[in-house]
Design an enzyme around this catalytic site. Structure first.
Site, PDB file in Angstrom:
ATOM      1  CE  LYS A  91      -4.442  -1.423   0.919  1.00 63.93           C
ATOM      2  NZ  LYS A  91      -5.255  -2.317   2.242  1.00 63.93           N
TER       3      LYS A  91
ATOM      4  NE  ARG B 137      -7.942  -8.472  -0.310  1.00 60.69           N
ATOM      5  CZ  ARG B 137      -7.194  -7.540  -0.818  1.00 60.69           C
ATOM      6  NH1 ARG B 137      -7.017  -7.175  -0.771  1.00 60.69           N
ATOM      7  NH2 ARG B 137      -8.526  -8.040  -2.487  1.00 60.69           N
TER       8      ARG B 137
END
Length: 282
Positions: free
Chosen positions: A225, A260
């Site tokens: 991210k 995840r």
């Protein structure tokens, strides 16, 4: 918190080890790997590679949720997801989750062989989602978000970050159990990068353990991210593996149950070492 959940004959025992959810985006526009796996052959090859690397759950997503992502029609989402599910279910035995906010997609996905629903809206975008999941009697991931993927980057004002995330998730857990979802089948996700700015993402990882009070397994999705990119000064999401490894290690130290991730093989090594360091029972 019930200490175990059985999904497709696999027993997930919380607190003893970290489980890996591998990302399989069947979209043309996801931030990290959009377009790479949006045909059946490529998706199956990637899923099989993740299984070989030790993945515990494969998360299939047909609607990109990156900041500013365009909303697609239900028909398009179904057209992306269902053919891939059919192929995967024939070939692999690991549990499959479907990343969707739409009840109709959730129902069709479970009927096609998926096992878990992963809803980035915590069941808030579609009022039929929680009753549908209750009727299907499957696990659901409830994530914290403010706004939508189109607006969330402007929705980062919090008086009390952890308190507000916790209150939102507690309300969604209550809404889920009220319509008949088994509390033992609820997984929570604080939503790193969703209506959170750089500093808030770091604070969330530091304070993650506060969410243990909600008595649900915690899923963390920090993989590749933008906050990691900012720290590393690395604009290419696929070059953020080592940064992701550090974030995943931190999440495990703070009590994450599921990660995840895009890079299953690397994060399996990270989780094995972090589990040896931070888990009480080995």
């Amino acid at each position: 918190m019930s200490n175990k959940l059985i999904i497709r004959e696999r027993c997930f025992v919380w607190e003893q080890r970290t489980y890996l959810m591998g990302v399989l985006n069947v979209t043309p526009d996801s931030f990290s790997d959009g377009g790479a796996f949006n045909n059946s052959a490529a998706a199956l090859a990637q899923a099989q590679a993740m299984v070989a690397a030790g993945v515990d759950i494969i998360d299939v997503g047909g609607q990109s949720t990156r900041p500013g992502a365009e909303q697609i029609t239900v028909a398009e989402e179904l057209n992306r997801v269902l053919p891939i599910l059919q192929v995967l279910r024939r070939e692999i035995t690991v549990p499959i989750s479907v990343d969707t906010t739409r009840a109709s997609v959730a129902r069709a996905s479970i009927e096609t062989g998926a096992d878990i629903i992963n809803d980035i809206s915590g069941g808030t975008f579609d009022s039929e989602m929680l009753p549908t999941v209750a009727s299907l009697d499957v696990p659901i991931v409830l994530m914290h978000i403010q706004g939508t993927p189109q607006t969330m980057q402007q929705m980062t004002n919090y008086q009390d970050l952890m308190g507000e995330i916790s209150n939102f998730l507690a309300a969604r857990i209550l809404a889920a159990t009220t319509v008949g979802i088994d509390h033992r089948k609820i997984i929570i996700d604080p939503g790193i990068g969703f209506a959170k700015n750089y500093e808030q993402n770091l604070e969330l990882l530091r304070q993650l353990r506060a969410l243990k009070a909600l008595n649900c397994p915690i899923l963390v999705g920090a993989s590749r991210k933008s906050f990691i990119g900012r720290i590393l000064n690395q604009p290419d999401p696929q070059a953020r593996v080592w940064g992701t490894a550090a974030a995943c290690c931190a999440a495990i130290s703070q009590g994450a149950d599921i990660l995840r991730v895009h890079d299953v093989q690397e994060m399996r090594d990270v989780s094995l070492v972090a589990d040896a360091l931070f888990r009480q029972e080995r």
